[in-house]
Design a protein around this motif. Structure first.
Motif, short mmCIF file in Angstrom:
data_model
loop_
_atom_site.label_atom_id
_atom_site.label_comp_id
_atom_site.label_asym_id
_atom_site.label_seq_id
_atom_site.Cartn_x
_atom_site.Cartn_y
_atom_site.Cartn_z
N THR A 19 0.87 -1.16 0.00
CA THR A 19 0.00 0.00 0.00
C THR A 19 0.91 1.21 0.00
N SER A 20 0.59 2.19 -0.78
CA SER A 20 1.50 3.32 -0.90
C SER A 20 0.77 4.63 -0.72
N ILE A 21 1.54 5.66 -0.47
CA ILE A 21 0.97 6.99 -0.41
C ILE A 21 1.98 7.93 -1.05
N SER A 22 1.50 8.87 -1.80
CA SER A 22 2.42 9.77 -2.48
C SER A 22 3.19 10.61 -1.49
N PRO A 23 4.47 10.87 -1.75
CA PRO A 23 5.22 11.73 -0.84
C PRO A 23 4.70 13.15 -0.93
N PRO A 24 4.69 13.87 0.20
CA PRO A 24 4.19 15.23 0.17
C PRO A 24 5.17 16.14 -0.55
N LYS A 25 4.65 17.06 -1.30
CA LYS A 25 5.51 18.00 -2.00
C LYS A 25 6.12 19.01 -1.04
N SER A 26 5.38 19.28 0.08
CA SER A 26 5.81 20.39 0.93
C SER A 26 6.46 19.96 2.23
N ALA A 27 6.70 18.68 2.44
CA ALA A 27 7.19 18.23 3.74
C ALA A 27 8.58 18.79 4.07
N ALA A 28 9.40 18.99 3.07
CA ALA A 28 10.74 19.50 3.34
C ALA A 28 10.67 20.89 3.97
N ALA A 29 9.66 21.66 3.57
CA ALA A 29 9.52 22.98 4.14
C ALA A 29 9.11 22.92 5.60
N ILE A 30 8.39 21.84 5.97
CA ILE A 30 7.94 21.71 7.36
C ILE A 30 9.10 21.37 8.27
N SER A 66 10.95 11.59 9.78
CA SER A 66 10.00 11.84 8.69
C SER A 66 8.78 10.95 8.93
N TYR A 67 7.67 11.30 8.29
CA TYR A 67 6.41 10.66 8.63
C TYR A 67 5.68 10.05 7.42
N GLU A 68 6.36 9.96 6.29
CA GLU A 68 5.68 9.41 5.11
C GLU A 68 5.34 7.92 5.30
N VAL A 69 6.24 7.18 5.95
CA VAL A 69 5.95 5.76 6.18
C VAL A 69 4.74 5.62 7.11
N ALA A 70 4.69 6.46 8.14
CA ALA A 70 3.53 6.42 9.06
C ALA A 70 2.24 6.69 8.30
N ALA A 71 2.28 7.68 7.41
CA ALA A 71 1.08 8.00 6.64
C ALA A 71 0.67 6.83 5.75
N LYS A 101 4.67 17.61 13.94
CA LYS A 101 4.14 16.29 13.59
C LYS A 101 2.76 16.41 12.94
N VAL A 102 1.93 17.32 13.47
CA VAL A 102 0.61 17.55 12.89
C VAL A 102 0.76 18.04 11.45
N GLN A 103 1.66 18.98 11.25
CA GLN A 103 1.87 19.53 9.90
C GLN A 103 2.41 18.47 8.95
N ALA A 104 3.37 17.70 9.43
CA ALA A 104 3.98 16.69 8.55
C ALA A 104 2.96 15.62 8.16
N MET A 105 2.12 15.19 9.11
CA MET A 105 1.12 14.17 8.79
C MET A 105 0.06 14.73 7.84
N SER A 106 -0.32 15.98 8.04
CA SER A 106 -1.30 16.60 7.13
C SER A 106 -0.71 16.71 5.74
N ALA A 107 0.56 17.13 5.68
CA ALA A 107 1.21 17.26 4.37
C ALA A 107 1.32 15.91 3.67
N ALA A 108 1.37 14.85 4.46
CA ALA A 108 1.45 13.51 3.86
C ALA A 108 0.08 12.96 3.49
N GLY A 109 -0.95 13.78 3.62
CA GLY A 109 -2.27 13.38 3.14
C GLY A 109 -3.18 12.81 4.20
#
Ligand SMILES: Nc1nc2c(ncn2[C@@H]2O[C@H](COP(=O)(O)OP(=O)(O)OP(=O)(O)O)[C@@H](O)[C@H]2O)c(=O)[nH]1
Length: 399
Positions: free
Chosen positions: A56-67, A281-286, A319-327
């Motif tokens: 199962t995959s989720i696209s990486p956030p475009k803006s996470a680096a800024a967070i 980073s939180y992309e795997v969690a998302a 963490k809230v911002q990173a998870m939101s950015a990850a969708g």
């Protein structure tokens, strides 16, 4: 006997699926019910690299680096995250039964975990809440026997000597959801060997893990009809990420502790060692949350009567911002107040408590200094009680 047959078993190949649970449900159960009982090597351990994974995959956030500018993980330059639950098992805990899910992913070599607390895991019948089930676990893996599915945890209801019901890719889809229920409570937790395993009182990580599981397990009262309420078991998950020391690793964290003993705080110690303040980073969690079906990207929730999303247990705005950015749709942030701060306290009496699961609060001047640094330097949303405000270097206090 079984072990001997395992050694001879061929490597299992799993069918690749696309990211949605619907896609998983379209997969056939071809050969699931064959009688071959050998366990493939892929279920036994580490040869996952050779395996085509049901991901199962989720696209990486475009803006996470800024967070998280300090992060060394730049998701914009990395491939889409894929996760696959390779094993699930029931774990009895002081807070009730949990189901531990072990995930592989294509971002790192770590075995990230999801601790799912959800009574629907035991039920095959009608439910008031959707089951928290892993799509990649329930997917049909190619050339898989019923016994292989059961052993990797792809079953529904209880698993006993008498009851063995393999799950299907759409195990929970056909079941009835009868009430509007609160979104699941979720904690994204980062590994802390010192706090969780040997009871370190430098941090409250062990306590936080315990408290998260306690809060998730609390019964929920819901309204099933006008004037009619019903209490259902708590439901949610701890996503346990192997990001020791905010991502810098245990060795660097121990060095940071020595710098902290010399007067630095958690943030400045990290920087002095050449690390970022926070390298997680939180992309795997998302992606794991997506696989568990508890949340969906914001864009696909717009027309549903009940918003899909989570209540997130954290004080950490990054963490809230990173998870939101990850969708991830965060419908509510639930604060985590340290147990020793829940009522103001007397520092002189706080020297002995430890932090192994279900043994109470972490206490001490080291801990106060640690949490104060999170509030004052990292923007954590938490009120510092008056008795903790004067704490500086714990070693100076002891001298
Ligand atoms: N580098 C470093 N990491 C630490 C230290 N103390 C604890 N950690 C790590 O911090 C992580 C826990 O993160 P926290 O910052 O406590 O909490 P958080 O997850 O950001 O925020 P909350 O969700 O509010 O708890 C774990 O990986 C710990 O190993 C320290 O002094 N230095």
């Amino acid at each position: 006997m079984l072990a001997q047959r395992c050694l001879k078993a061929p490597t299992l190949t799993a069918r690749t699926i696309t990211r949605s649970r619907c896609s998983a449900s379209k997969l056939s159960l071809r050969r699931v019910s064959t009688t071959r009982e050998a366990i493939p090597r892929s279920l036994l351990g580490s040869n996952v690299k050779n395996e085509r994974r049901a991901y199962t995959s989720i696209s990486p956030p475009k803006s996470a680096a800024a967070i998280d500018p300090s992060s060394q993980h730049d998701p914009t330059t990395q491939p889409e995250v894929h996760v696959k639950c390779v094993a699930r098992a029931r774990i009895p805990t002081p807070h009730g039964p949990a189901f531990l899910h072990l995930y592989n992913n294509n971002r790192d070599e770590k075995e990230h975990l999801a601790i799912v607390m959800d009574s629907a895991q035991f039920s095959d019948g009608p439910m008031v809440a959707p089951a928290i089930r892993s799509a990649s676990l329930d997917a049909a893996w190619e050339e898989e026997t019923t016994m292989e599915r059961l052993i990797r945890g792809a079953y529904t209801g209880r698993l006993t000597e008498e009851m063995r019901t393999p799950s299907t890719p759409q195990s929970d889809v056909s079941r009835t959801i009868t009430a509007v229920i609160p979104p699941p409570l979720v904690r994204i937790h980062s590994e802390c060997y010192t706090g969780e395993t040997i009871g370190s009182m430098r941090c409250d990580c062990g306590e936080q893990l315990d408290e998260a599981m306690r809060q998730i397990s609390q019964p929920i009262t819901i309204s099933t009809a006008p004037g009619v309420s019903q209490t259902i078991p708590g439901r949610g998950a701890v996503i346990y990420l192997r990001q020791e020391g905010r991502g810098i690793g245990l060795a660097a964290k121990l060095r940071a502790y020595n710098l902290q003993d010399m007067g630095h705080d958690t943030l400045s110690a990290n920087l002095m060692l050449g690390h970022g303040a926070d390298e997680r980073s939180y992309e795997v969690a998302a992606a794991i949350l997506g696989d568990l079906g508890v949340t969906e990207p914001l864009s696909s929730t717009a027309n549903t009567s009940q918003a899909r999303g989570i209540r997130l247990l954290t004080n950490n705005p990054a963490k809230v911002q990173a998870m939101s950015a990850a969708g991830i749709n965060i419908l509510e942030r639930v604060e985590m107040v340290p147990r020793s701060w829940q009522c103001d306290h007397d520092h002189g009496a706080r020297d002995t408590a430890t932090t192994i699961i279900d043994t109470g609060a972490v206490r001490g001047a080291d801990l106060d200094k640690y949490i104060k640094a999170k509030v004052e330097k990292m923007g954590h949303i938490l009120s510092v009680p008056p008795s903790a405000k004067s704490i500086r270097n714990p070693l100076q206090r002891q001298a």
